[in-house]
Design a protein around this motif. Structure first.
Motif, PDB file in Angstrom:
ATOM      1  N   VAL A 168       0.834  -1.199   0.000  1.00 47.34           N
ATOM      2  CA  VAL A 168       0.000   0.000   0.000  1.00 47.34           C
ATOM      3  C   VAL A 168       0.873   1.256   0.000  1.00 47.34           C
ATOM      4  CG1 VAL A 168      -1.712   1.309   1.299  1.00 47.34           C
ATOM      5  CG2 VAL A 168      -1.922  -1.163   1.116  1.00 47.34           C
ATOM      6  N   LEU A 169       1.924   1.262   0.821  1.00 43.49           N
ATOM      7  CA  LEU A 169       2.817   2.422   0.876  1.00 43.49           C
ATOM      8  C   LEU A 169       3.476   2.674  -0.474  1.00 43.49           C
ATOM      9  CD1 LEU A 169       4.522   1.721   4.318  1.00 43.49           C
ATOM     10  CD2 LEU A 169       2.911   3.576   3.820  1.00 43.49           C
ATOM     11  N   SER A 170       3.945   1.609  -1.096  1.00 45.23           N
ATOM     12  CA  SER A 170       4.565   1.736  -2.408  1.00 45.23           C
ATOM     13  C   SER A 170       3.562   2.269  -3.426  1.00 45.23           C
ATOM     14  CB  SER A 170       5.115   0.386  -2.855  1.00 45.23           C
ATOM     15  OG  SER A 170       5.708   0.469  -4.135  1.00 45.23           O
ATOM     16  N   GLY A 171       2.347   1.746  -3.375  1.00 46.65           N
ATOM     17  CA  GLY A 171       1.312   2.217  -4.279  1.00 46.65           C
ATOM     18  C   GLY A 171       0.948   3.670  -4.068  1.00 46.65           C
ATOM     19  N   ALA A 172       1.134   4.144  -2.834  1.00 44.16           N
ATOM     20  CA  ALA A 172       0.853   5.553  -2.521  1.00 44.16           C
ATOM     21  C   ALA A 172       2.009   6.470  -2.887  1.00 44.16           C
ATOM     22  CB  ALA A 172       0.537   5.694  -1.032  1.00 44.16           C
ATOM     23  N   ARG A 233      -2.741   9.150   4.852  1.00 44.92           N
ATOM     24  CA  ARG A 233      -2.445   8.178   5.905  1.00 44.92           C
ATOM     25  C   ARG A 233      -3.695   7.396   6.296  1.00 44.92           C
ATOM     26  NH1 ARG A 233       2.542   6.320   6.738  1.00 44.92           N
ATOM     27  NH2 ARG A 233       1.159   4.928   7.907  1.00 44.92           N
ATOM     28  N   LYS A 234      -4.835   8.054   6.346  1.00 35.66           N
ATOM     29  CA  LYS A 234      -6.081   7.358   6.679  1.00 35.66           C
ATOM     30  C   LYS A 234      -6.392   6.309   5.623  1.00 35.66           C
ATOM     31  CE  LYS A 234     -10.964   8.129   7.746  1.00 35.66           C
ATOM     32  NZ  LYS A 234     -12.057   9.152   7.901  1.00 35.66           N
ATOM     33  N   GLY A 235      -6.190   6.664   4.355  1.00 33.86           N
ATOM     34  CA  GLY A 235      -6.425   5.712   3.285  1.00 33.86           C
ATOM     35  C   GLY A 235      -5.459   4.544   3.332  1.00 33.86           C
ATOM     36  N   ILE A 236      -4.212   4.826   3.690  1.00 32.09           N
ATOM     37  CA  ILE A 236      -3.207   3.760   3.811  1.00 32.09           C
ATOM     38  C   ILE A 236      -3.605   2.771   4.897  1.00 32.09           C
ATOM     39  CG2 ILE A 236      -0.853   3.321   4.649  1.00 32.09           C
ATOM     40  CD1 ILE A 236      -0.042   5.887   3.073  1.00 32.09           C
ATOM     41  N   GLU A 237      -4.039   3.275   6.029  1.00 34.76           N
ATOM     42  CA  GLU A 237      -4.438   2.378   7.118  1.00 34.76           C
ATOM     43  C   GLU A 237      -5.677   1.573   6.741  1.00 34.76           C
ATOM     44  OE1 GLU A 237      -2.501   1.803   9.636  1.00 34.76           O
ATOM     45  OE2 GLU A 237      -1.137   3.327   8.844  1.00 34.76           O
ATOM     46  N   SER A 238      -6.611   2.204   6.042  1.00 34.34           N
ATOM     47  CA  SER A 238      -7.815   1.504   5.615  1.00 34.34           C
ATOM     48  C   SER A 238      -7.484   0.392   4.621  1.00 34.34           C
ATOM     49  CB  SER A 238      -8.797   2.498   4.982  1.00 34.34           C
ATOM     50  OG  SER A 238      -9.960   1.832   4.515  1.00 34.34           O
ATOM     51  N   ASP A 239      -6.620   0.695   3.656  1.00 31.68           N
ATOM     52  CA  ASP A 239      -6.224  -0.314   2.676  1.00 31.68           C
ATOM     53  C   ASP A 239      -5.408  -1.432   3.322  1.00 31.68           C
ATOM     54  OD1 ASP A 239      -7.528   0.922   0.591  1.00 31.68           O
ATOM     55  OD2 ASP A 239      -5.757   1.954  -0.166  1.00 31.68           O
ATOM     56  N   ARG A 242      -7.786  -3.724   4.893  1.00 30.88           N
ATOM     57  CA  ARG A 242      -8.479  -4.522   3.876  1.00 30.88           C
ATOM     58  C   ARG A 242      -7.600  -5.672   3.387  1.00 30.88           C
ATOM     59  NH1 ARG A 242      -8.059  -4.104  -1.459  1.00 30.88           N
ATOM     60  NH2 ARG A 242      -7.049  -2.057  -1.297  1.00 30.88           N
ATOM     61  N   LEU A 243      -6.340  -5.376   3.117  1.00 34.37           N
ATOM     62  CA  LEU A 243      -5.439  -6.411   2.624  1.00 34.37           C
ATOM     63  C   LEU A 243      -5.082  -7.434   3.709  1.00 34.37           C
ATOM     64  CD1 LEU A 243      -2.945  -4.428   0.334  1.00 34.37           C
ATOM     65  CD2 LEU A 243      -4.906  -5.817  -0.334  1.00 34.37           C
ATOM     66  N   GLY A 244      -5.189  -7.035   4.959  1.00 32.10           N
ATOM     67  CA  GLY A 244      -4.837  -7.938   6.053  1.00 32.10           C
ATOM     68  C   GLY A 244      -6.017  -8.665   6.663  1.00 32.10           C
ATOM     69  N   ALA A 245      -7.220  -8.468   6.113  1.00 34.94           N
ATOM     70  CA  ALA A 245      -8.426  -8.978   6.760  1.00 34.94           C
ATOM     71  C   ALA A 245      -8.644 -10.469   6.561  1.00 34.94           C
ATOM     72  CB  ALA A 245      -9.648  -8.210   6.257  1.00 34.94           C
ATOM     73  N   GLY A 246      -8.051 -11.055   5.520  1.00 32.02           N
ATOM     74  CA  GLY A 246      -8.346 -12.434   5.154  1.00 32.02           C
ATOM     75  C   GLY A 246      -8.263 -13.445   6.283  1.00 32.02           C
ATOM     76  N   PRO A 247      -7.138 -13.520   7.000  1.00 26.68           N
ATOM     77  CA  PRO A 247      -7.048 -14.534   8.070  1.00 26.68           C
ATOM     78  C   PRO A 247      -8.031 -14.310   9.199  1.00 26.68           C
ATOM     79  CG  PRO A 247      -5.117 -13.088   8.062  1.00 26.68           C
ATOM     80  CD  PRO A 247      -5.866 -12.807   6.807  1.00 26.68           C
ATOM     81  N   TRP A 248      -8.403 -13.064   9.476  1.00 25.38           N
ATOM     82  CA  TRP A 248      -9.362 -12.794  10.546  1.00 25.38           C
ATOM     83  C   TRP A 248     -10.771 -13.164  10.098  1.00 25.38           C
ATOM     84  CZ3 TRP A 248      -6.669 -12.287  14.692  1.00 25.38           C
ATOM     85  CH2 TRP A 248      -5.398 -11.723  14.626  1.00 25.38           C
ATOM     86  N   GLU A 249     -11.073 -12.940   8.821  1.00 23.10           N
ATOM     87  CA  GLU A 249     -12.364 -13.367   8.295  1.00 23.10           C
ATOM     88  C   GLU A 249     -12.463 -14.890   8.313  1.00 23.10           C
ATOM     89  OE1 GLU A 249     -12.332 -11.514   4.480  1.00 23.10           O
ATOM     90  OE2 GLU A 249     -13.161  -9.621   5.231  1.00 23.10           O
TER      91      GLU A 249
END
Length: 285
Positions: A168-172, A233-239, A242-249
């Motif tokens: 996400v950081l790289s994409g930003a 920064r808010k968008g980075i944390e949100s993304d 989202r990208l880290g949600a898989g194992p918790w779901e």
């Protein structure tokens, strides 16, 4: 499970993994394995699950460290100790540190065993496409004792989230240093002095990054986030959530909540035991 809830849970549990970077047992056991004292233990210990990689790989996957600092330890570390021996030493350090700070009764408790099973279930579901640190950690053989299963699972989950965060950081369009500067400016991460010293950036380099970010409208001239910078920064944390949600779901809301309840008790115990030194974080974890 709500993505924001999964992000909050991941951040809340992170001290159970991150204590390894501050526990004195880590450097003691990694230097006993052959490393030189100092930052070499951090760079080689964390990178060891990926094998004897070069300094460029470590700088790329750790992201916000000065590559010159990394190159002082890597690849020399691999001439002093094998990655396999460092993985073993790191597990031994986690074992000793958790026993010291939590106590034998807690470490052997049914609650820790339950949390370990839940965390492993989440960790084993991590998709590792494009996530080298998570993949390296998942390739390791699982420990057998519950408190180390818990620590290892949370380490995998942390590196999985971190790999996604870097994407996400790289994409930003933020370099490693720019990412560190903007995160520090949020007031929720490291204090500036610790961020600079621990990541190997000089005042001149830091000021140059601030000036460049100010030119882009993301920081003010004195280093505070602008409205645009705060939105980024808010968008980075949100993304990242989202990208880290898989194992918790995969674990599900009930299992995640139970892991959060048990883990929260353990985190509070670690904090009470002083697992993080004063003057590191801008806010209480």
């Amino acid at each position: 499970m709500d993505i924001r809830d999964s992000g909050r849970l991941a951040r809340a549990l992170e001290p159970l993994h991150a204590m390894i970077y501050f526990a004195p047992e880590t450097e003691q056991l990694l230097t006993a394995a052959g490393l030189k004292p100092g930052r070499m233990s951090y760079f080689a210990g964390r990178a060891a699950p990926m094998g004897a990689v070069g300094p460029g790989v470590v700088a790329a996957t750790f992201y916000n460290f000065n590559p010159t600092l990394v190159a002082r330890s890597i690849p020399d570390a691999w001439t002093l100790a094998s990655p396999e021996s460092l993985v073993a030493a790191r597990f031994a350090a986690a074992d000793a540190a958790l026993r010291r700070m939590l106590g034998e009764e807690v470490v052997a408790s049914l609650e820790v065993a339950e949390a370990a099973a839940l965390a492993r279930q989440a960790a084993e579901s991590c998709a590792v496409d494009g996530r080298p640190l998570a993949a390296g950690h998942l390739d390791l053989e699982w420990p057998t004792v519950p408190h180390l299963v818990l620590w290892h699972a949370l380490s995998i989950l942390r590196e999985h989230r971190g790999d996604g965060h870097i994407a996400v950081l790289s994409g930003a369009g933020l370099s490693g240093l720019e990412a560190l500067v903007t995160y520090t400016a949020t007031g929720r991460g490291f204090v500036t002095s610790f961020a600079m010293a621990s990541r190997g950036w000089s005042q001149e380099q830091w000021d140059g990054a601030v000036a460049g970010l100010a030119d882009r409208g993301l920081l003010t001239s004195d280093g505070a986030l602008t409205e645009g910078g705060a939105a980024l920064r808010k968008g980075i944390e949100s993304d990242t959530d989202r990208l880290g949600a898989g194992p918790w779901e995969h674990l599900g809301a009930e299992g995640a909540a139970r892991l959060g309840d048990i883990g929260g008790v353990l985190v509070r115990a670690l904090l009470a035991a002083g697992c993080f030194p004063d003057g590191v974080f801008a806010t209480t974890r």
